[in-house]
Motif scaffolding. Structure first.
Motif, mmCIF file in Angstrom:
data_model
loop_
_atom_site.group_PDB
_atom_site.id
_atom_site.type_symbol
_atom_site.label_atom_id
_atom_site.label_comp_id
_atom_site.label_asym_id
_atom_site.label_seq_id
_atom_site.Cartn_x
_atom_site.Cartn_y
_atom_site.Cartn_z
ATOM 1 N N TYR A 1 2.126 1.690 -3.447
ATOM 2 C CA TYR A 1 1.131 2.205 -4.405
ATOM 3 C C TYR A 1 0.952 3.802 -4.052
ATOM 4 C CZ TYR A 1 -3.177 2.789 -6.870
ATOM 5 O OH TYR A 1 -3.778 3.306 -7.978
ATOM 6 N N GLU B 1 0.811 -1.202 -0.100
ATOM 7 C CA GLU B 1 -0.035 -0.035 0.078
ATOM 8 C C GLU B 1 0.827 1.187 0.000
ATOM 9 O OE1 GLU B 1 -2.614 -0.398 3.232
ATOM 10 O OE2 GLU B 1 -3.787 -1.876 2.266
ATOM 11 N N GLY C 1 -5.073 -0.588 -5.653
ATOM 12 C CA GLY C 1 -3.832 -1.165 -5.092
ATOM 13 C C GLY C 1 -3.783 -2.773 -4.856
#
Length: 191
Positions: A157, A154, A186
């Motif tokens: 991303y 995460e 994601g």
């Protein structure tokens, strides 16, 4: 194709391959070996050109996973060789990326990408670096993603998204997220 019994490549293997492809593309993209600050356009052009070239290098490494092992030990050895080579390539690119002088507009996003990508590689190394048997390898592949891995993906991303927003705001036709190996939610894709 690496033989996994009657199953196709496990989902985590695809996730790992996609994340490693992303890492190589993203990291290679800004490697210039020069202390001269790039313009914003040069930064994103280099990002795209080197990302494509590095993606080809990873594709060559992925061919190792297509070998059909005769034993469980061979399966683990094939994976370990591929993983070590992929990880080393990425760490080398991280070092190169750290040496360039990005333009001021992307300096913070560039640093965030270095930090999050390094952390993601460390997480993958922790997960896959010390496997001692093919059964451990398969257990890791088929397990639900570890919370630390999910958080690292995460953060990665988010770093890619920051660079994408800068590219979009300046009218550069580059898809940073394509090199992240993730869709907009994601989730790791099969790229």
């Amino acid at each position: 194709m690496l033989y996994w019994g009657s199953m196709t490549r496990p989902p985590l293997a695809l996730s790992l391959a996609a994340a490693l492809l992303l890492a190589l593309g993203t990291i290679a993209a800004a490697c210039g070996g020069s202390n001269q600050e790039l313009t914003l356009e040069e930064y994103f052009l280099r990002f795209e050109e080197l990302g494509d070239r590095t993606g080809e290098q990873l594709e060559a490494l992925l061919a190792k996973l297509d070998e059909e092992p005769e034993t469980e030990e061979e399966r683990l050895a094939i994976f370990q060789d591929w993983f070590a080579a992929s990880l080393q390539l990425q760490r080398d690119f991280l070092d190169d990326l750290d040496d360039i002088n990005p333009p001021l507009e992307v300096e913070d996003a560039h640093r965030q990408l270095l930090d999050t990508r390094g952390a993601l590689m460390d997480t993958f190394a922790d997960l896959f670096g010390d496997l001692e048997s093919a059964s451990e390898l398969m257990a890791v592949f088929f397990a639900a993603p570890d919370g630390e891995l999910v958080a690292a993906r995460e953060r990665n991303y988010e770093a890619c998204s920051r660079l994408q927003e800068i590219a979009d705001a300046n009218g550069f036709d580059v898809s940073v997220r394509d090199y992240c190996g993730q869709d907009e939610a994601g989730d790791i894709t099969g790229q």
